[in-house]
Design a protein around this motif. Sequence first.
Motif, PDB file in Angstrom:
ATOM      1  N   THR A  41      63.006  14.876 -12.577  1.00  0.00           N
ATOM      2  CA  THR A  41      63.487  13.497 -12.673  1.00  0.00           C
ATOM      3  C   THR A  41      64.935  13.558 -13.129  1.00  0.00           C
ATOM      4  OG1 THR A  41      61.274  12.934 -13.420  1.00  0.00           O
ATOM      5  CG2 THR A  41      62.972  11.232 -13.659  1.00  0.00           C
ATOM      6  N   VAL A  42      65.820  13.021 -12.314  1.00  0.00           N
ATOM      7  CA  VAL A  42      67.247  13.091 -12.639  1.00  0.00           C
ATOM      8  C   VAL A  42      67.743  11.716 -13.051  1.00  0.00           C
ATOM      9  CG1 VAL A  42      69.519  13.770 -11.804  1.00  0.00           C
ATOM     10  CG2 VAL A  42      67.488  14.896 -10.903  1.00  0.00           C
ATOM     11  N   ALA A  43      68.211  11.610 -14.284  1.00  0.00           N
ATOM     12  CA  ALA A  43      68.777  10.344 -14.754  1.00  0.00           C
ATOM     13  C   ALA A  43      70.085  10.101 -14.023  1.00  0.00           C
ATOM     14  CB  ALA A  43      69.012  10.417 -16.253  1.00  0.00           C
ATOM     15  N   THR A  44      70.380   8.846 -13.735  1.00  0.00           N
ATOM     16  CA  THR A  44      71.593   8.558 -12.959  1.00  0.00           C
ATOM     17  C   THR A  44      72.835   8.485 -13.841  1.00  0.00           C
ATOM     18  OG1 THR A  44      70.874   6.276 -13.097  1.00  0.00           O
ATOM     19  CG2 THR A  44      70.560   7.393 -10.975  1.00  0.00           C
ATOM     20  N   SER A  45      72.615   8.272 -15.138  1.00  0.00           N
ATOM     21  CA  SER A  45      73.788   8.192 -16.023  1.00  0.00           C
ATOM     22  C   SER A  45      74.033   9.555 -16.696  1.00  0.00           C
ATOM     23  CB  SER A  45      73.569   7.125 -17.093  1.00  0.00           C
ATOM     24  OG  SER A  45      72.463   7.486 -17.887  1.00  0.00           O
ATOM     25  N   ALA A  47      72.073  17.949 -18.694  1.00  0.00           N
ATOM     26  CA  ALA A  47      71.634  19.295 -18.304  1.00  0.00           C
ATOM     27  C   ALA A  47      70.418  19.706 -19.134  1.00  0.00           C
ATOM     28  CB  ALA A  47      72.781  20.284 -18.502  1.00  0.00           C
ATOM     29  N   ARG A  48      70.462  19.380 -20.421  1.00  0.00           N
ATOM     30  CA  ARG A  48      69.334  19.746 -21.305  1.00  0.00           C
ATOM     31  C   ARG A  48      68.041  19.086 -20.831  1.00  0.00           C
ATOM     32  NH1 ARG A  48      72.570  18.938 -26.175  1.00  0.00           N
ATOM     33  NH2 ARG A  48      73.220  20.973 -26.919  1.00  0.00           N
ATOM     34  N   SER A  49      68.127  17.820 -20.426  1.00  0.00           N
ATOM     35  CA  SER A  49      66.903  17.110 -20.015  1.00  0.00           C
ATOM     36  C   SER A  49      66.300  17.767 -18.767  1.00  0.00           C
ATOM     37  CB  SER A  49      67.182  15.619 -19.787  1.00  0.00           C
ATOM     38  OG  SER A  49      67.777  15.419 -18.536  1.00  0.00           O
ATOM     39  N   ILE A  50      67.165  18.266 -17.882  1.00  0.00           N
ATOM     40  CA  ILE A  50      66.661  18.953 -16.677  1.00  0.00           C
ATOM     41  C   ILE A  50      66.031  20.296 -17.060  1.00  0.00           C
ATOM     42  CG2 ILE A  50      67.397  20.063 -14.522  1.00  0.00           C
ATOM     43  CD1 ILE A  50      69.416  17.733 -14.254  1.00  0.00           C
ATOM     44  N   LEU A  51      66.694  21.011 -17.964  1.00  0.00           N
ATOM     45  CA  LEU A  51      66.166  22.330 -18.381  1.00  0.00           C
ATOM     46  C   LEU A  51      64.817  22.178 -19.077  1.00  0.00           C
ATOM     47  CD1 LEU A  51      69.283  24.298 -19.705  1.00  0.00           C
ATOM     48  CD2 LEU A  51      68.289  24.280 -17.436  1.00  0.00           C
ATOM     49  N   ASP A  53      69.446  19.298  -6.346  1.00  0.00           N
ATOM     50  CA  ASP A  53      69.831  18.409  -5.254  1.00  0.00           C
ATOM     51  C   ASP A  53      69.606  16.989  -5.759  1.00  0.00           C
ATOM     52  OD1 ASP A  53      69.865  16.748  -3.014  1.00  0.00           O
ATOM     53  OD2 ASP A  53      69.298  18.406  -1.697  1.00  0.00           O
ATOM     54  N   LEU A  54      70.690  16.280  -6.001  1.00  0.00           N
ATOM     55  CA  LEU A  54      70.568  14.963  -6.636  1.00  0.00           C
ATOM     56  C   LEU A  54      69.918  13.926  -5.711  1.00  0.00           C
ATOM     57  CD1 LEU A  54      74.031  14.918  -8.424  1.00  0.00           C
ATOM     58  CD2 LEU A  54      71.798  15.294  -9.475  1.00  0.00           C
ATOM     59  N   ASN A  55      69.983  14.154  -4.416  1.00  0.00           N
ATOM     60  CA  ASN A  55      69.383  13.195  -3.487  1.00  0.00           C
ATOM     61  C   ASN A  55      67.865  13.328  -3.430  1.00  0.00           C
ATOM     62  OD1 ASN A  55      71.972  12.243  -2.723  1.00  0.00           O
ATOM     63  ND2 ASN A  55      72.187  14.067  -1.428  1.00  0.00           N
ATOM     64  N   SER A  56      67.395  14.594  -3.380  1.00  0.00           N
ATOM     65  CA  SER A  56      65.943  14.789  -3.275  1.00  0.00           C
ATOM     66  C   SER A  56      65.279  14.989  -4.628  1.00  0.00           C
ATOM     67  CB  SER A  56      65.652  15.999  -2.380  1.00  0.00           C
ATOM     68  OG  SER A  56      66.196  17.153  -2.987  1.00  0.00           O
ATOM     69  N   GLY A  57      66.071  15.283  -5.672  1.00  0.00           N
ATOM     70  CA  GLY A  57      65.501  15.534  -6.996  1.00  0.00           C
ATOM     71  C   GLY A  57      64.776  16.868  -7.083  1.00  0.00           C
ATOM     72  N   VAL A  58      65.182  17.816  -6.233  1.00  0.00           N
ATOM     73  CA  VAL A  58      64.546  19.142  -6.261  1.00  0.00           C
ATOM     74  C   VAL A  58      65.504  20.148  -6.917  1.00  0.00           C
ATOM     75  CG1 VAL A  58      63.693  21.057  -4.840  1.00  0.00           C
ATOM     76  CG2 VAL A  58      63.116  18.699  -4.249  1.00  0.00           C
ATOM     77  N   ALA A  59      64.967  20.880  -7.867  1.00  0.00           N
ATOM     78  CA  ALA A  59      65.785  21.893  -8.558  1.00  0.00           C
ATOM     79  C   ALA A  59      65.387  23.277  -8.076  1.00  0.00           C
ATOM     80  CB  ALA A  59      65.576  21.787 -10.058  1.00  0.00           C
ATOM     81  N   THR A  60      66.400  24.106  -7.783  1.00  0.00           N
ATOM     82  CA  THR A  60      66.143  25.499  -7.409  1.00  0.00           C
ATOM     83  C   THR A  60      66.610  26.386  -8.557  1.00  0.00           C
ATOM     84  OG1 THR A  60      66.610  24.883  -5.139  1.00  0.00           O
ATOM     85  CG2 THR A  60      66.560  27.238  -5.609  1.00  0.00           C
ATOM     86  N   VAL A  61      65.706  27.242  -9.021  1.00  0.00           N
ATOM     87  CA  VAL A  61      66.024  28.099 -10.173  1.00  0.00           C
ATOM     88  C   VAL A  61      66.094  29.547  -9.721  1.00  0.00           C
ATOM     89  CG1 VAL A  61      65.268  28.825 -12.479  1.00  0.00           C
ATOM     90  CG2 VAL A  61      64.747  26.509 -11.665  1.00  0.00           C
ATOM     91  N   GLN A  62      67.234  30.184 -10.029  1.00  0.00           N
ATOM     92  CA  GLN A  62      67.392  31.587  -9.658  1.00  0.00           C
ATOM     93  C   GLN A  62      67.774  32.393 -10.903  1.00  0.00           C
ATOM     94  OE1 GLN A  62      69.878  32.289  -6.133  1.00  0.00           O
ATOM     95  NE2 GLN A  62      67.944  33.173  -5.466  1.00  0.00           N
ATOM     96  N   ARG A  63      66.999  33.428 -11.181  1.00  0.00           N
ATOM     97  CA  ARG A  63      67.230  34.215 -12.394  1.00  0.00           C
ATOM     98  C   ARG A  63      67.734  35.601 -12.034  1.00  0.00           C
ATOM     99  NH1 ARG A  63      63.885  37.792 -14.700  1.00  0.00           N
ATOM    100  NH2 ARG A  63      64.352  38.374 -16.847  1.00  0.00           N
ATOM    101  N   LYS A  64      68.737  36.054 -12.797  1.00  0.00           N
ATOM    102  CA  LYS A  64      69.287  37.381 -12.556  1.00  0.00           C
ATOM    103  C   LYS A  64      69.363  38.137 -13.871  1.00  0.00           C
ATOM    104  CE  LYS A  64      73.619  38.537 -11.289  1.00  0.00           C
ATOM    105  NZ  LYS A  64      74.888  38.374 -10.577  1.00  0.00           N
ATOM    106  N   ALA A  65      68.673  39.264 -13.950  1.00  0.00           N
ATOM    107  CA  ALA A  65      68.744  40.095 -15.160  1.00  0.00           C
ATOM    108  C   ALA A  65      69.841  41.129 -14.964  1.00  0.00           C
ATOM    109  CB  ALA A  65      67.417  40.777 -15.412  1.00  0.00           C
ATOM    110  N   ASN A  66      70.746  41.224 -15.930  1.00  0.00           N
ATOM    111  CA  ASN A  66      71.900  42.106 -15.754  1.00  0.00           C
ATOM    112  C   ASN A  66      71.841  43.391 -16.567  1.00  0.00           C
ATOM    113  OD1 ASN A  66      73.157  40.301 -13.944  1.00  0.00           O
ATOM    114  ND2 ASN A  66      73.821  39.059 -15.666  1.00  0.00           N
ATOM    115  N   GLY A  67      70.801  43.564 -17.339  1.00  0.00           N
ATOM    116  CA  GLY A  67      70.649  44.840 -18.064  1.00  0.00           C
ATOM    117  C   GLY A  67      71.212  44.849 -19.474  1.00  0.00           C
TER     118      GLY A  67
END
Lengths: 210, 203
Positions: free
Chosen positions: A61-65, A73-77, A114-128
């Motif tokens: 759910t993405v708030a518009t304000s 950002a915190r609310s999305i996380l 994606d603010l239009n569809s409200g879909v979040a893509t999460v990509q994690r990278k471990a760097n060692g």
Amino acid sequence: MSISPSASRNIHRWTQDLHLYAGLFLSPFILVFAFSTLALNHPVREVTAPPTAASRTQSVTVATSGLGTLDHARSILRQLELTGEIDNVMHNTKAGRLTIPVSKPGELTTVQVDLNSGVATVQRKANGMAAALVYLHKRPGPHLIKFRGNWGYMTAWSLLADAVVYGTLFLTASGLYLWWFFKAERTFGWLLLAAGTLTVGGLVTAITLA
Amino acid sequence: MKTWTQKIHIYLGLYFLIFLWLFSASGLLLNHHWDFTEFWTKRRQSTNEHRLVPLTTQSDPDRAAEVMQQIGLVGELEWTNSRPTAQRLDFRVSRPGHVVDVKTDLTLGTASVQEVRVNGWGILRSLHTFNGVGANAVRAQRDWSLTQLWTLCMDALALGLIGLVVTSLLLAWQRRARWFGASLALAAGCLVCGFFVVGLAWL
């Protein structure tokens, strides 16, 4: 006013003990800064490392304000159950996309919303491990001041980093005091102190005035 | 054994004392934004145009070195962006407290030189990070002898610190009367530090 011999012995013993205990407590932190210095000076340039895990998508759910703000950002996380230090949040109005980089020592997670569809893509990278040490070495650092320390643990780390510096200054001061009692080491000690001072002074002068 | 461990501990500590103070102070400056250490708003800037004698070399680093020699610049060469066109050769020459952006037009034989100088606080900060392999550099390699020397000193300090830690562990081991306190201090340090190095990733 002169100090009595017993008081002097007490001061010496206390200094010796504090030097020992403070030094041992700070040892692992000093190793972190030492090894990360070597890693920073001799980086292994890697071709863009692939993400560690396959990306996942989730509706949010993405708030518009307040788009692009830390709170936003915190609310999305929170919805994605992600934790970490939020770096520079980027809001691409044209593309209708929000990018939230979230970092931890040795790990970078990028959230694309994606603010239009409200879909979040999460990509994690471990760097060692080396990257983890370098990450901690550079935190909090001089950049992105308004974003820094937005994760409680990183605020704690910045306090610890300061404590390590002040602790190190205490170790050097108490070390000098303790050295002074080794009469046999005074002459060679002075020579080493002078050599160190000349090396730093000479190099700094040469670098800045060249 | 104890005598030698103690000697090495003292010698390393004394030789690296000033290095340690310098990097401690500059580390604090990087992590804090105290008003009295402000340097960027107080920077001195100047822009000059230079005419260049036609370059005789072919490769970019050699050409940059030739331009630097003609203008009279010394410092670490940084490539801040990829070459825009064949006629242009843009690069940066930096050293703590002094950053010079050079934009050359090889067809016209001109070089636009923008210099930025900062005060002592700025110099102190950049000494902390001056290793010739900046994160934003396109082609990073140390080509100024003083950068190489400074980096060597930073490496030596790092190794010296590791040496200090190792000798302090040996000295603590030899002070049997202080084993309990020493183990407690070391364990506390390892736990707290370990939590940040490896533990945070699990949260």
